[in-house]
Design a protein around this motif. Structure first.
Motif, PDB file in Angstrom:
ATOM      1  N   PRO A 174     -10.595   4.419   3.591  1.00  0.00           N
ATOM      2  CA  PRO A 174      -9.560   3.434   3.910  1.00  0.00           C
ATOM      3  C   PRO A 174      -8.080   4.011   3.731  1.00  0.00           C
ATOM      4  CG  PRO A 174     -11.454   2.317   2.623  1.00  0.00           C
ATOM      5  CD  PRO A 174     -11.624   4.039   2.953  1.00  0.00           C
ATOM      6  N   VAL A 175      -6.934   3.223   4.033  1.00  0.00           N
ATOM      7  CA  VAL A 175      -5.700   3.551   4.251  1.00  0.00           C
ATOM      8  C   VAL A 175      -4.972   2.863   3.310  1.00  0.00           C
ATOM      9  CG1 VAL A 175      -3.500   3.726   5.722  1.00  0.00           C
ATOM     10  CG2 VAL A 175      -5.861   4.592   6.827  1.00  0.00           C
ATOM     11  N   ASP A 176      -4.226   3.502   2.517  1.00  0.00           N
ATOM     12  CA  ASP A 176      -3.451   2.763   1.425  1.00  0.00           C
ATOM     13  C   ASP A 176      -1.754   3.475   1.411  1.00  0.00           C
ATOM     14  OD1 ASP A 176      -4.224   5.037  -0.045  1.00  0.00           O
ATOM     15  OD2 ASP A 176      -4.958   3.584  -1.748  1.00  0.00           O
ATOM     16  N   ARG A 177      -1.469   4.491   2.051  1.00  0.00           N
ATOM     17  CA  ARG A 177      -0.378   5.328   1.992  1.00  0.00           C
ATOM     18  C   ARG A 177       0.005   5.246   3.380  1.00  0.00           C
ATOM     19  NH1 ARG A 177      -2.459  10.877   0.154  1.00  0.00           N
ATOM     20  NH2 ARG A 177      -0.419  11.476   0.854  1.00  0.00           N
ATOM     21  N   ILE A 178       1.453   5.301   3.500  1.00  0.00           N
ATOM     22  CA  ILE A 178       2.436   5.278   4.568  1.00  0.00           C
ATOM     23  C   ILE A 178       2.094   6.311   5.449  1.00  0.00           C
ATOM     24  CG2 ILE A 178       4.678   4.802   5.468  1.00  0.00           C
ATOM     25  CD1 ILE A 178       5.412   3.069   3.068  1.00  0.00           C
ATOM     26  N   ARG A 186     -11.206  -6.436   2.090  1.00  0.00           N
ATOM     27  CA  ARG A 186     -11.337  -7.786   1.695  1.00  0.00           C
ATOM     28  C   ARG A 186     -11.232  -8.857   2.748  1.00  0.00           C
ATOM     29  NH1 ARG A 186      -8.467  -8.193  -4.274  1.00  0.00           N
ATOM     30  NH2 ARG A 186      -9.462  -6.194  -5.269  1.00  0.00           N
ATOM     31  N   GLY A 187     -11.107  -8.192   3.719  1.00  0.00           N
ATOM     32  CA  GLY A 187     -10.999  -9.247   4.972  1.00  0.00           C
ATOM     33  C   GLY A 187      -9.604  -9.773   5.407  1.00  0.00           C
ATOM     34  N   GLN A 188      -8.632  -9.494   4.593  1.00  0.00           N
ATOM     35  CA  GLN A 188      -7.054  -9.872   5.080  1.00  0.00           C
ATOM     36  C   GLN A 188      -6.869  -9.241   6.486  1.00  0.00           C
ATOM     37  OE1 GLN A 188      -4.191  -8.880   2.087  1.00  0.00           O
ATOM     38  NE2 GLN A 188      -2.659 -10.245   3.110  1.00  0.00           N
ATOM     39  N   GLU A 203       4.256   0.134   7.584  1.00  0.00           N
ATOM     40  CA  GLU A 203       5.031   0.364   6.374  1.00  0.00           C
ATOM     41  C   GLU A 203       5.693  -0.870   5.831  1.00  0.00           C
ATOM     42  OE1 GLU A 203       9.377   2.877   5.509  1.00  0.00           O
ATOM     43  OE2 GLU A 203       8.406   2.881   7.820  1.00  0.00           O
ATOM     44  N   GLY A 204       6.061  -1.676   6.560  1.00  0.00           N
ATOM     45  CA  GLY A 204       6.524  -3.146   6.311  1.00  0.00           C
ATOM     46  C   GLY A 204       5.511  -3.903   5.633  1.00  0.00           C
ATOM     47  N   TRP A 205       4.283  -3.700   5.925  1.00  0.00           N
ATOM     48  CA  TRP A 205       2.949  -4.490   5.444  1.00  0.00           C
ATOM     49  C   TRP A 205       2.841  -3.791   3.945  1.00  0.00           C
ATOM     50  CZ3 TRP A 205      -2.781  -5.087   6.591  1.00  0.00           C
ATOM     51  CH2 TRP A 205      -3.201  -6.014   6.203  1.00  0.00           C
ATOM     52  N   LEU A 206       2.730  -2.415   4.112  1.00  0.00           N
ATOM     53  CA  LEU A 206       2.298  -1.747   2.948  1.00  0.00           C
ATOM     54  C   LEU A 206       3.293  -1.957   1.606  1.00  0.00           C
ATOM     55  CD1 LEU A 206       0.695   1.305   4.389  1.00  0.00           C
ATOM     56  CD2 LEU A 206      -0.654  -0.481   3.246  1.00  0.00           C
ATOM     57  N   THR A 207       4.428  -1.945   2.011  1.00  0.00           N
ATOM     58  CA  THR A 207       5.458  -2.018   1.048  1.00  0.00           C
ATOM     59  C   THR A 207       6.097  -3.461   0.752  1.00  0.00           C
ATOM     60  OG1 THR A 207       7.216  -1.501   2.729  1.00  0.00           O
ATOM     61  CG2 THR A 207       6.271   0.182   1.647  1.00  0.00           C
ATOM     62  N   GLY A 208       5.578  -4.334   1.402  1.00  0.00           N
ATOM     63  CA  GLY A 208       5.905  -5.846   1.160  1.00  0.00           C
ATOM     64  C   GLY A 208       7.084  -6.238   1.852  1.00  0.00           C
ATOM     65  N   PRO A 257      -0.690  -6.013   1.502  1.00  0.00           N
ATOM     66  CA  PRO A 257      -2.503  -6.362   1.548  1.00  0.00           C
ATOM     67  C   PRO A 257      -2.999  -6.265   0.269  1.00  0.00           C
ATOM     68  CG  PRO A 257      -1.662  -3.936   2.174  1.00  0.00           C
ATOM     69  CD  PRO A 257      -0.375  -4.695   2.090  1.00  0.00           C
ATOM     70  N   ASP A 258      -4.267  -6.958   0.226  1.00  0.00           N
ATOM     71  CA  ASP A 258      -4.885  -7.035  -0.881  1.00  0.00           C
ATOM     72  C   ASP A 258      -5.805  -6.094  -1.106  1.00  0.00           C
ATOM     73  OD1 ASP A 258      -6.862  -7.534   1.003  1.00  0.00           O
ATOM     74  OD2 ASP A 258      -7.186  -9.657   0.287  1.00  0.00           O
ATOM     75  N   SER A 259      -5.813  -5.141  -0.439  1.00  0.00           N
ATOM     76  CA  SER A 259      -6.843  -3.786  -0.598  1.00  0.00           C
ATOM     77  C   SER A 259      -6.455  -2.813   0.783  1.00  0.00           C
ATOM     78  CB  SER A 259      -8.336  -4.406  -0.399  1.00  0.00           C
ATOM     79  OG  SER A 259      -8.611  -4.898   0.709  1.00  0.00           O
ATOM     80  N   PRO A 260      -7.032  -1.620   0.575  1.00  0.00           N
ATOM     81  CA  PRO A 260      -6.872  -0.670   1.533  1.00  0.00           C
ATOM     82  C   PRO A 260      -7.286  -1.017   3.174  1.00  0.00           C
ATOM     83  CG  PRO A 260      -7.426   0.417  -0.310  1.00  0.00           C
ATOM     84  CD  PRO A 260      -7.738  -1.027  -0.568  1.00  0.00           C
ATOM     85  N   ILE A 261      -6.268  -0.622   4.112  1.00  0.00           N
ATOM     86  CA  ILE A 261      -6.803  -0.966   5.524  1.00  0.00           C
ATOM     87  C   ILE A 261      -8.019  -0.295   5.950  1.00  0.00           C
ATOM     88  CG2 ILE A 261      -5.991  -0.893   7.827  1.00  0.00           C
ATOM     89  CD1 ILE A 261      -3.093  -1.085   6.728  1.00  0.00           C
TER      90      ILE A 261
END
Length: 528
Positions: free
Chosen positions: A250-254, A290-292, A318-323, A333-337
């Motif tokens: 799963p992806v959690d880094r830009i 988590r299904g978001q 980038e906008g989503w991962l950094t808020g 996001p509530d968890s990695p993509i």
């Protein structure tokens, strides 16, 4: 040789789709409502007197047995998709203007079928096999063909202007998919000026139209004169063009998301190239562990390239991962993509370009292109939200009527501009929007407020900037004219009290729009 365009129109499609979803008999009267008014009705409802624009209660009084449903564009599109697929089997190149209306470039297709009339008959037969009634109009230009389809007419080659000349001026706003939201206001104004036919409007000098009316009037004038415009360029979007990628791990880094985005963009454009199409509207979807779900549709005037597609994927993730630009944790996001999906929503023939009609001036196209490239470059350096364009929105105040949308994003207003807005600001709209505190004073120098009955507490005589705004020296002007106040918000509890607006003319000939909110006055706009 004149180019030929076919328009395939399914009458009363919103009502037909609603009846089909509810499994109603074909002759049962149906009305589709939006904002408590009829926006579409079946032929059986129209036969007993139901008309578009009627209020719900009035329509039900005319036809008590009628079924009333709420407008649902998703339903209209979903049920129209089988019709589009059936037509695409016959003629792959088509453009859906809206559910119930398709336009087709007819030159090459007519040669294949042995004539334009034979092609029209084939189209009607194909749609009839789906259980849907339809009519075909034939003309040189898209706008003329759409109007001709409502009567099943075939306009002779080169005869578009003559065909339009005797039609009522209201036909300029008859098809919302080809008209600006303000087109209805233009038609009403032209009618009040004594211009009752499209031909009379076409005879006006373009310079007079451009200087006396709003921007959309220039576009309407071109349509009235049947001047060459764009040809139907859309195409039915095959499902195999969609790119779906499972992210493992799963992806959690830009940086990882940007790398995957570039790979997916290359895969998407290979599929587009193999299908000989280009994408002008793309939906990018992301799903977390988590299904978001996060989705955004990007629209471009020119077909997307692999680089521009990769940029949009990067900007969005980038906008989503950094808020977002404000870095709000709740927007992240509530968890990695775990899954990324690229879905072309609208495609055109490879190499086609869509240039937006400007304000009618003969501007240098090279200058416009350089400006566009500069904006795209700035967007690439600073991010997708760094360059924004205004979109007409709904609202009561002037600032509320503007929605700022990122360049290349879907130009969707935050609020419906066509919806009724009781208490909205009367025309004209201020040319400059500001928000500066100001004091409104009466003849004795006392403050002027707005009473609970919506009137001035005393006659306004002067306005003055507070000392903090006047750099230590209050600036004061006399009033030579004023109008209002007008209540600006019907829900006082939500607005924090009475809200009202007034227009004033200063003794130095400047005109201001004032807003009374929370017991204080502010300058909301300046007229020029």
């Amino acid at each position: 040789m004149s180019r030929r365009t076919l328009a395939l129109w399914c009458p009363d499609w919103p009502a037909m789709a609603a009846a089909a979803e509810s499994d109603l008999p074909s002759l049962h009267p149906v009305a589709v409502l939006s904002a408590n008014r009829v926006v579409a009705c079946s032929a059986s409802a129209r036969a007993v007197g139901v008309r578009r624009g009627m209020r719900k209660r009035q329509a039900q009084a005319v036809c008590p047995e009628m079924t009333v449903v709420t407008a649902d564009e998703g339903r209209d599109r979903r049920l129209f998709e089988p019709v589009v697929a059936a037509v695409a089997e016959l003629i792959p190149t088509l453009e859906v203007l809206r559910p119930g209306l398709v336009v087709i470039p007819g030159d090459r297709a007519a040669r294949y079928f042995g004539g334009i009339e034979t092609l029209a008959e084939e189209l009607v037969d194909v749609v009839s096999a789906c259980g849907i009634e339809s009519q075909v109009g034939i003309a040189d230009e898209v706008f003329t063909a759409v109007l001709a389809a409502r009567h099943g007419h075939q306009v002779p080659p080169g005869g578009d202007r003559a065909y339009l000349a005797d039609r009522p001026i209201a036909d300029l706003a008859l098809e919302p998919s080809l008209a600006d939201p303000s087109r209805t206001e233009l038609v009403d104004l032209l009618r009040r000026l004594g211009i009752s036919t499209i031909g009379a409007f076409a005879d006006m000098d373009i310079t007079d139209v451009a200087t006396r009316f709003a921007r959309d009037a220039v576009v309407a004038h071109r349509l009235a004169n049947a001047l060459p415009g764009r040809v139907p360029s859309g195409r039915y979007v095959p499902t195999e063009l969609t790119v779906d990628h499972a992210c493992d791990p799963p992806v959690d880094r830009i940086d990882v998301a940007a790398f995957i985005g570039r790979t997916l963009a290359e895969r998407l454009h290979r599929r587009l190239r193999d299908a000989a199409v280009a994408c002008t509207r793309l939906t990018i979807e992301a799903t977390t562990e988590r299904g978001q779900h996060h989705s955004r549709t990007w629209h471009c005037a020119q077909p997307l390239t692999p680089e521009s597609t990769a940029d949009r994927i990067r900007w969005q993730l980038e906008g989503w991962l950094t808020g977002g630009r404000r870095g709000r944790t709740q927007d992240r996001p509530d968890s990695p993509i775990v899954r990324l999906r690229l879905e072309p929503v609208e495609v055109v023939e490879a190499g086609a370009l869509h240039h937006q009609i400007s304000d009618g001036r003969a501007d240098d196209p090279d200058t416009e292109e350089r400006a566009r490239r500069s904006l795209v470059r700035i967007q690439g350096l600073l991010g997708g939200d760094a360059v924004r364009i205004p979109v007409l929105s709904g609202g009561r105040g002037p600032a509320e009527r503007i929605t700022m949308v990122a360049l290349g994003d879907e130009p969707t207003p935050q609020r419906d501009p066509s919806a009724p807005w009781p208490g909205s600001l009367p025309q004209p709209t201020p040319a400059v929007l500001v928000e500066t505190a100001i004091c409104v004073l009466d003849a004795s120098g006392g403050p002027v407020t707005v009473t609970e009955r919506g009137a001035f507490s005393a006659e306004p005589v002067t306005v003055r900037l507070p000392e903090s705004a006047g750099r230590g020296r209050p600036a004061c002007w006399g009033l030579s004219w004023w109008a209002g106040p007008w209540p600006a918000d019907l829900d006082r509890s939500a607005a924090g009290g009475l809200v009202a607006r007034a227009q004033v003319l200063l003794d130095d000939s400047r005109a201001l729009l004032l807003c009374y909110r929370g017991g204080e006055w502010i300058v909301e706009g300046v007229y020029e």
